[in-house]
Design a protein around this motif. Structure first.
Motif, PDB file in Angstrom:
ATOM      1  N   GLY A  14      -4.207 -11.610  -4.490  1.00  0.00           N
ATOM      2  CA  GLY A  14      -4.084 -10.347  -5.207  1.00  0.00           C
ATOM      3  C   GLY A  14      -2.881  -9.538  -4.773  1.00  0.00           C
ATOM      4  N   PHE A  15      -2.425  -9.766  -3.537  1.00  0.00           N
ATOM      5  CA  PHE A  15      -1.270  -9.016  -3.045  1.00  0.00           C
ATOM      6  C   PHE A  15       0.055  -9.722  -3.339  1.00  0.00           C
ATOM      7  CE2 PHE A  15      -4.616  -7.121  -0.426  1.00  0.00           C
ATOM      8  CZ  PHE A  15      -4.313  -5.769  -0.590  1.00  0.00           C
ATOM      9  N   VAL A  16       0.008 -11.039  -3.556  1.00  0.00           N
ATOM     10  CA  VAL A  16       1.247 -11.786  -3.803  1.00  0.00           C
ATOM     11  C   VAL A  16       1.929 -11.273  -5.071  1.00  0.00           C
ATOM     12  CG1 VAL A  16       2.233 -14.048  -4.302  1.00  0.00           C
ATOM     13  CG2 VAL A  16       0.440 -13.832  -2.571  1.00  0.00           C
ATOM     14  N   GLU A  17       1.157 -11.160  -6.126  1.00  0.00           N
ATOM     15  CA  GLU A  17       1.712 -10.673  -7.396  1.00  0.00           C
ATOM     16  C   GLU A  17       2.238  -9.247  -7.250  1.00  0.00           C
ATOM     17  OE1 GLU A  17       0.295  -9.889 -12.029  1.00  0.00           O
ATOM     18  OE2 GLU A  17      -0.953 -11.118 -10.696  1.00  0.00           O
ATOM     19  N   LYS A  18       1.495  -8.406  -6.526  1.00  0.00           N
ATOM     20  CA  LYS A  18       1.936  -7.020  -6.311  1.00  0.00           C
ATOM     21  C   LYS A  18       3.245  -6.991  -5.526  1.00  0.00           C
ATOM     22  CE  LYS A  18      -2.689  -4.905  -6.299  1.00  0.00           C
ATOM     23  NZ  LYS A  18      -3.667  -4.152  -5.483  1.00  0.00           N
ATOM     24  N   TRP A  19       3.319  -7.810  -4.475  1.00  0.00           N
ATOM     25  CA  TRP A  19       4.534  -7.854  -3.661  1.00  0.00           C
ATOM     26  C   TRP A  19       5.730  -8.295  -4.506  1.00  0.00           C
ATOM     27  CZ3 TRP A  19       6.522  -6.782   1.151  1.00  0.00           C
ATOM     28  CH2 TRP A  19       7.784  -7.325   1.403  1.00  0.00           C
ATOM     29  N   SER A  28      10.555   3.545  -8.191  1.00  0.00           N
ATOM     30  CA  SER A  28      11.798   2.813  -7.891  1.00  0.00           C
ATOM     31  C   SER A  28      11.932   2.437  -6.429  1.00  0.00           C
ATOM     32  CB  SER A  28      13.047   3.608  -8.332  1.00  0.00           C
ATOM     33  OG  SER A  28      12.987   3.884  -9.712  1.00  0.00           O
ATOM     34  N   VAL A  29      10.861   2.565  -5.634  1.00  0.00           N
ATOM     35  CA  VAL A  29      10.875   2.109  -4.250  1.00  0.00           C
ATOM     36  C   VAL A  29      10.503   0.627  -4.236  1.00  0.00           C
ATOM     37  CG1 VAL A  29       9.874   2.376  -1.945  1.00  0.00           C
ATOM     38  CG2 VAL A  29      10.300   4.391  -3.371  1.00  0.00           C
ATOM     39  N   LYS A  30      11.227  -0.162  -3.444  1.00  0.00           N
ATOM     40  CA  LYS A  30      11.041  -1.603  -3.395  1.00  0.00           C
ATOM     41  C   LYS A  30      10.700  -2.057  -1.975  1.00  0.00           C
ATOM     42  CE  LYS A  30      12.138  -2.259  -7.746  1.00  0.00           C
ATOM     43  NZ  LYS A  30      11.138  -2.772  -8.716  1.00  0.00           N
ATOM     44  N   LEU A  31      10.395  -3.359  -1.844  1.00  0.00           N
ATOM     45  CA  LEU A  31      10.035  -3.938  -0.558  1.00  0.00           C
ATOM     46  C   LEU A  31      11.054  -4.975  -0.116  1.00  0.00           C
ATOM     47  CD1 LEU A  31       6.236  -4.452  -1.289  1.00  0.00           C
ATOM     48  CD2 LEU A  31       7.201  -2.819   0.338  1.00  0.00           C
ATOM     49  N   LYS A  32      11.280  -5.023   1.202  1.00  0.00           N
ATOM     50  CA  LYS A  32      12.130  -6.063   1.797  1.00  0.00           C
ATOM     51  C   LYS A  32      11.275  -6.825   2.806  1.00  0.00           C
ATOM     52  CE  LYS A  32      16.107  -6.681   4.894  1.00  0.00           C
ATOM     53  NZ  LYS A  32      15.427  -6.838   6.203  1.00  0.00           N
ATOM     54  N   TRP A  33      11.202  -8.132   2.628  1.00  0.00           N
ATOM     55  CA  TRP A  33      10.405  -8.984   3.518  1.00  0.00           C
ATOM     56  C   TRP A  33      10.973  -8.934   4.940  1.00  0.00           C
ATOM     57  CZ3 TRP A  33      11.141 -13.264   6.578  1.00  0.00           C
ATOM     58  CH2 TRP A  33      10.001 -14.012   6.914  1.00  0.00           C
ATOM     59  N   PRO A  34      10.136  -8.771   5.979  1.00  0.00           N
ATOM     60  CA  PRO A  34       8.685  -8.688   5.864  1.00  0.00           C
ATOM     61  C   PRO A  34       8.108  -7.288   6.045  1.00  0.00           C
ATOM     62  CG  PRO A  34       9.253  -9.316   8.088  1.00  0.00           C
ATOM     63  CD  PRO A  34      10.550  -9.065   7.367  1.00  0.00           C
ATOM     64  N   ASN A  35       8.937  -6.273   6.354  1.00  0.00           N
ATOM     65  CA  ASN A  35       8.304  -5.020   6.807  1.00  0.00           C
ATOM     66  C   ASN A  35       9.075  -3.745   6.480  1.00  0.00           C
ATOM     67  OD1 ASN A  35      10.396  -5.659   8.637  1.00  0.00           O
ATOM     68  ND2 ASN A  35       9.443  -4.454  10.235  1.00  0.00           N
ATOM     69  N   ASP A  36       9.899  -3.746   5.454  1.00  0.00           N
ATOM     70  CA  ASP A  36      10.681  -2.545   5.145  1.00  0.00           C
ATOM     71  C   ASP A  36      10.482  -2.096   3.701  1.00  0.00           C
ATOM     72  OD1 ASP A  36      11.826  -2.428   7.679  1.00  0.00           O
ATOM     73  OD2 ASP A  36      13.526  -3.682   7.110  1.00  0.00           O
ATOM     74  N   ALA A  78       0.828  -1.213   0.000  1.00  0.00           N
ATOM     75  CA  ALA A  78       0.000   0.000   0.000  1.00  0.00           C
ATOM     76  C   ALA A  78       0.859   1.258   0.000  1.00  0.00           C
ATOM     77  CB  ALA A  78      -0.927   0.005   1.212  1.00  0.00           C
ATOM     78  N   ILE A  79       1.908   1.259   0.811  1.00  0.00           N
ATOM     79  CA  ILE A  79       2.754   2.452   0.913  1.00  0.00           C
ATOM     80  C   ILE A  79       3.496   2.701  -0.397  1.00  0.00           C
ATOM     81  CG2 ILE A  79       4.742   3.465   2.090  1.00  0.00           C
ATOM     82  CD1 ILE A  79       3.850   1.898   4.592  1.00  0.00           C
ATOM     83  N   VAL A  80       4.046   1.645  -0.999  1.00  0.00           N
ATOM     84  CA  VAL A  80       4.753   1.823  -2.272  1.00  0.00           C
ATOM     85  C   VAL A  80       3.784   2.298  -3.350  1.00  0.00           C
ATOM     86  CG1 VAL A  80       6.100   0.709  -4.082  1.00  0.00           C
ATOM     87  CG2 VAL A  80       6.525   0.128  -1.703  1.00  0.00           C
ATOM     88  N   GLU A  81       2.587   1.724  -3.391  1.00  0.00           N
ATOM     89  CA  GLU A  81       1.615   2.154  -4.398  1.00  0.00           C
ATOM     90  C   GLU A  81       1.190   3.606  -4.183  1.00  0.00           C
ATOM     91  OE1 GLU A  81      -0.419  -2.046  -5.803  1.00  0.00           O
ATOM     92  OE2 GLU A  81      -1.505  -0.813  -4.338  1.00  0.00           O
ATOM     93  N   ALA A  82       1.112   4.025  -2.923  1.00  0.00           N
ATOM     94  CA  ALA A  82       0.794   5.429  -2.641  1.00  0.00           C
ATOM     95  C   ALA A  82       1.898   6.343  -3.173  1.00  0.00           C
ATOM     96  CB  ALA A  82       0.608   5.635  -1.140  1.00  0.00           C
TER      97      ALA A  82
END
Length: 320
Positions: free
Chosen positions: A260-265, A167-175, A155-159
């Motif tokens: 629906g969130f797995v693909e987004k993640w 170019s913002v990415k995610l690091k499992w599980p919370n960054d 949600a935060i990256v999509e916002a």
């Protein structure tokens, strides 16, 4: 709050830009220049870079745009509480879960006892970042909260993407990461009993324009100012966008769960298809990151094949 009112008044004046003499500030607030000097030292203790020039007065080293309760509330359906100086936005909501409406939000300019995952300190200098927590009553109960930090990250990256910040990415599980450096952290805390609704508090600390001289941070970090290519970011609009997107995403999560969130993640996974080390206590597991599954577990391709893990933490020290 009252004990901080003078410092906040000084900051409000300094945030207008330019030099302001101790005499001017003292006359405005009805206190002596010596008292102003003492308050300035206290403001500097909050991580604000204030410098003084003899004959001119005090000036902020860089501009600060303060959050505005009125602007925030007028643009949001959520109940919003802005508490400039606080111990912890998460703790403030956790202490009040019995009286809050789902979707209630607390924001701060400075956290004295900000915290991250596993009880770590979250360094929270005044006015430099975004410190935000939302309360959510999850009717499906605590068991349904598994993977919630992953959904919040998406949600935060999509916002941010909606604001043109890519170019913002995610690091499992919370960054959140930018160019392999930490940009934001998410802390989900909850209470409740089996068979009952879960009280969830979702906290976020997002680095916005923090000084490189900020003390107490032990890992490489990035700021949203870098992501925006040094363009100014409206902190109030950023907060409004974050809160709106987070509320909408939590509604979606309650209806559909992780599907629906797995693909987004996986689209946003900073480490996907890269060699990583997963730390579980003293145990280290090396492999190639392959995203997450529908349970929110991280997938690692190891010498034993594709394995999934719910707990642990991906090390920043990727092994080649």
């Amino acid at each position: 709050m009252k004990e901080y009112s003078v410092k906040l008044s000084i900051l409000k004046t300094l945030s207008q830009g330019g030099f302001h003499s101790g005499e001017e500030l003292g006359d405005k607030l009805g206190i002596s220049r010596a008292a102003i000097s003492k308050h300035i030292k206290g403001i500097q203790g909050w991580g604000v870079d204030v410098f003084s020039v003899q004959g001119k007065g005090y000036q902020l080293a860089k501009p600060i745009q303060l959050l505005d309760q009125g602007v925030l509330q007028n643009n949001l359906a959520n109940n919003v509480e802005l508490i400039p100086i606080i111990d912890s936005t998460n703790q403030y909501l956790l202490d009040r879960v019995d009286s809050l409406e789902s979707g209630s939000v607390c924001l701060a300019e400075y956290q004295a006892k900000g915290r991250g995952r596993r009880g770590r300190e979250w360094v929270s200098p005044f006015g430099s970042n975004l410190y935000l927590s939302m309360f959510w009553r999850l009717d499906a109960g605590i068991a349904a909260a598994l993977g919630l930090s992953l959904v919040v990250g998406v949600a935060i990256v999509e916002a941010l993407e909606d604001m043109g910040l890519t170019s913002v990415k995610l690091k499992w599980p919370n960054d959140l990461y930018y160019q392999d450096k930490k940009l934001a952290g998410i802390l989900v805390e909850m209470s409740g009993q089996a068979g009952a609704a879960a009280n969830i508090v979702i906290g976020m600390g997002l680095n916005l324009m923090m000084s490189e001289a900020t003390q107490g941070i032990t890992q490489p970090w990035a700021s949203l100012f870098e992501v925006a290519k040094n363009q100014e970011i409206d902190r109030n609009q950023l907060a409004i966008t974050m809160i709106t997107t987070l509320h909408r995403t939590l509604d979606e999560y309650e209806r559909y769960g992780m599907s629906g969130f797995v693909e987004k993640w996986n689209r946003l996974d900073n480490f996907i298809n890269r060699p990583v080390t997963l730390l579980i206590g003293s145990k280290e597991i090396t492999g190639i990151a392959r995203g997450i599954n529908e349970q929110g577990a991280v997938l690692l391709e190891t010498e034993n094949g594709l394995e999934s893990y719910i707990g642990g933490e991906i090390s920043l020290r990727s092994r080649q």
